[in-house]
Design an enzyme around this catalytic site. Structure first.
Site, PDB file in Angstrom:
ATOM      1  N   SER A 173       4.948   4.965   5.932  1.00  0.00           N
ATOM      2  CA  SER A 173       6.195   4.432   5.385  1.00  0.00           C
ATOM      3  C   SER A 173       6.071   2.925   5.196  1.00  0.00           C
ATOM      4  O   SER A 173       4.996   2.405   4.902  1.00  0.00           O
ATOM      5  CB  SER A 173       7.358   4.800   6.317  1.00  0.00           C
ATOM      6  OG  SER A 173       8.605   4.484   5.731  1.00  0.00           O
ATOM      7  N   LYS A 191      11.239   5.155   0.934  1.00  0.00           N
ATOM      8  CA  LYS A 191      10.751   5.165   2.317  1.00  0.00           C
ATOM      9  C   LYS A 191      11.863   5.509   3.305  1.00  0.00           C
ATOM     10  O   LYS A 191      11.596   6.100   4.359  1.00  0.00           O
ATOM     11  CB  LYS A 191      10.112   3.822   2.661  1.00  0.00           C
ATOM     12  CG  LYS A 191       8.831   3.535   1.883  1.00  0.00           C
ATOM     13  CD  LYS A 191       7.803   4.655   1.999  1.00  0.00           C
ATOM     14  CE  LYS A 191       6.476   4.278   1.356  1.00  0.00           C
ATOM     15  NZ  LYS A 191       5.498   5.411   1.368  1.00  0.00           N
TER      16      LYS A 191
END
Length: 313
Positions: A173, A191
């Site tokens: 992420s 994300k």
């Protein structure tokens, strides 16, 4: 060609801890993901990496396999994470050739610099499709094998499993969505979705022994991301915004990966492990050397970086 061990994994990890295990990685030809897989292979695992580019993916697999004598590393190109059928086919090939899947790294991603004024609906959707839908397809295609692996390699937290660990997934992420970041709206939204997916997976499949976690890298030296998204003349200045005063290394992401996949990470589930030198704590809105808010108020277009939109869309 073989890389020196110190470039992709620390010496603290015991050789062979992932012996007879298989790691499946999307975006496996990228700088960060290839280092993660290389570390796993060095420590005993076999691997399957997938990507869109056939030549790049196969070449990287050939390179990673040098990390350990006798290792098996498969590279499957022409795989589109946005297609569940494409992912299922890749997973089936991996399982057929390597015998199963014990660990998954969901690392396929797309990024570029663009303000909202520059960001078209299609450009926004392309990042959402790769990051969010691609991560979900990765989960759907690999989850049955992770559940099987988790059942074989249980740990009670007191004694190490005699067969090691398994049934674990890591999503790659970022930290932009923790505070928001100009020119990164598309990535911030994507994300945030990836993090939510990991958290829900931890809740729903934790009872089956599967662990799901996120690694959120900060600025990592020598990666495609920093090469494409940062101005070369702003590198030294960027260090001032990082409490540790430097960019990270791919080895530091690999070490975080080994921790989460090893016996040391048995009770870590539903978490985001940030590896950024506390950069996000001191995060400024000056993305990639573009000064906030002057850049936006001037209706300027991103220039001077490889990963930017050259005109309004």
């Amino acid at each position: 060609m073989p890389l020196p061990k110190h470039e992709y994994v620390s010496d603290i990890w015991k050789d062979g801890i992932f012996e007879n295990k298989v790691v499946f990685c999307t975006g496996g030809a990228g700088t960060i993901c290839s280092a993660q897989v290389r570390a796993m292979v060095h420590l005993g695992a076999n691997a399957c990496i997938i990507g869109r580019n056939v030549e790049k993916t196969e070449k990287m697999a050939t390179d990673i396999v040098t990390a350990r004598q006798g290792a098996k590393v498969l590279g499957f190109g022409s795989v589109d994470v946005r297609s569940i059928e494409s992912m299922q086919t890749a997973v089936e090939k991996c399982v057929k050739e390597l015998g199963g899947i014990d660990f998954v790294i969901a690392g396929a991603a797309g990024n570029f610099l663009a303000s909202i004024n520059q960001l078209s609906t299609n450009a926004f959707k392309s990042v959402m499709d790769i990051d969010v839908l691609g991560s979900y397809n990765t989960v759907k295609a690999t989850l049955p094998h992770l559940v099987t692996s988790a059942g074989k390699h249980k740990s009670d937290g007191r004694t190490a499993s005699p067969t090691g660990t398994g049934g674990r997934i890591i999503f790659i992420s970022a930290t932009f969505h923790y505070t928001a970041m100009p020119l990164q709206t598309h990535v911030s939204v994507a994300k945030a979705g990836v993090d939510a997916l990991s958290n829900n997976l931890a809740l729903e499949f934790g009872p089956r022994g599967v662990t799901s976690n996120v690694i959120a890298p900060g600025p990592i030296a020598g990666t495609e991301g920093m090469e494409r998204l940062a101005k070369t003349d702003d590198v030294a200045n960027s260090f001032k915004n990082i409490p540790l005063g430097r960019w990270g290394t791919v080895k530091e992401i690999s070490d975080a990966t080994i921790f989460l996949f090893s016996d040391a990470g048995n009770y870590v589930n539903g978490q985001a492990l940030v590896v950024d030198g506390a950069a996000w704590r001191a995060q400024t809105p000056n993305m990639g050397g573009f000064k906030y808010p002057d850049f936006l108020l001037g209706d300027e277009v991103v220039t001077g970086v490889k990963g930017g939109k050259k005109s309004k869309l």
